[in-house]
Design an enzyme around this catalytic site. Sequence first.
Site, PDB file in Angstrom:
ATOM      1  N   LYS A  62       0.727  -1.146  -0.076  1.00  0.00           N
ATOM      2  CA  LYS A  62       0.017  -0.182  -0.132  1.00  0.00           C
ATOM      3  C   LYS A  62       0.811   1.156   0.112  1.00  0.00           C
ATOM      4  O   LYS A  62       0.539   2.058  -0.608  1.00  0.00           O
ATOM      5  CB  LYS A  62      -1.255  -0.025   1.324  1.00  0.00           C
ATOM      6  N   GLN A 106      -5.111  -1.275   9.509  1.00  0.00           N
ATOM      7  CA  GLN A 106      -4.871  -2.595   8.709  1.00  0.00           C
ATOM      8  C   GLN A 106      -5.451  -3.913   9.575  1.00  0.00           C
ATOM      9  O   GLN A 106      -5.157  -3.915  10.774  1.00  0.00           O
ATOM     10  CB  GLN A 106      -3.396  -2.897   8.613  1.00  0.00           C
ATOM     11  N   ASP A 129     -11.427   2.863   3.814  1.00  0.00           N
ATOM     12  CA  ASP A 129     -11.543   1.429   3.741  1.00  0.00           C
ATOM     13  C   ASP A 129     -13.062   1.362   3.698  1.00  0.00           C
ATOM     14  O   ASP A 129     -13.701   0.152   3.288  1.00  0.00           O
ATOM     15  CB  ASP A 129     -11.237   0.640   5.088  1.00  0.00           C
TER      16      ASP A 129
END
Length: 301
Positions: A62, A106, A129
């Site tokens: 990422k 995460q 997200d």
Amino acid sequence: MAELADPQVSARLLDGRALAAQTRNALAATIRQRQADGLPPPGLAVILVGNDPASQVYVQHKIRACAEVGVHSFSHRLPADTDEAALLALIQTLNADPAVHGILLQLPLPAGLDSSRLLQAIAPYKDVDGFHPHNLGLLAAGLPVLRPCTPKGCMRLLESAGVDCRGQQALVIGASTIVGRPMALELLRAEATVTIAHKATRDLPALVAQADILVVATGVPGLVRGEWLKPGAVVLDVGINRLADGRLVGDVDFASARQRASWVSPVPGGVGPMTIACLLENTLQAATLVMEPPSGAAIHH
Ligand SMILES: Nc1nc2c(c(=O)[nH]1)N[C@@H](CN(C=O)c1ccc(C(=O)N[C@@H](CCC(=O)O)C(=O)O)cc1)CN2
């Protein structure tokens, strides 16, 4: 002489690596233009707690992808014994930081941390997200703003193959908040007739046999066999499973699925790269939301 097509291999590949590269190129051009217009780079804060080896790889990918397109990344790597109060304090600081347009926590988190409570602490307009109940609710209402990255990437792959979901029977196996549930909402929005199943659903092969579009996200390597598929089905394999011999495989048996499907996403190189491309896209979108707040009250900075 032209090579004869192998009648045993018919499905075309949903090539996530190629589509993700195209997406990154387009994003890089837009971000260059933003900077030429005097706007700051989109900023993404990435929080990694603990030492999960797969998570470390994904976070590294990422951060590398951010650099490639011109997103400024802020990396926060915290020890596995970080307590919830410290994480909540970090999220509050990032919520208030104007250089940070997107915040990513995460997953999975180390045992003992409540991911649901922590995800809800992220400001909805920085929730790149798309996991905050606010953003999931907007998706459920058919008014999506920041969409969960893996399902969004799956929809992009379907669009790239010219698959029209309208009127199709779609089956999603796996009902996680990250993939299965938002995936079902995306397919519903695209006017598919959607069934959600679990890996333990009774007579899964009979359900799979009816599906024109199949999305599998269970974490069970090779759960779905090619023989179960409706001939010509479109198959999106979201599973990423590392076998004892080091190979990476999906939740669908790729070799047999390829003989029966019309399109299939490979693992690796299918849905995974699109997850990261859509994260970058959401970060740019979040940066743009700050510039042009929509009328919905909860999205204002
Ligand atoms: N906060 C989040 N956590 C997690 C998400 C998420 O979207 N947000 N999804 C998964 C993991 N994930 C992203 O974080 C992810 C998984 C896999 C890939 C990927 O590109 N996979 C490659 C193979 C990589 C390898 O060699 O291991 C591929 O499929 O080609 C990207 C992102 C759970 N956590």
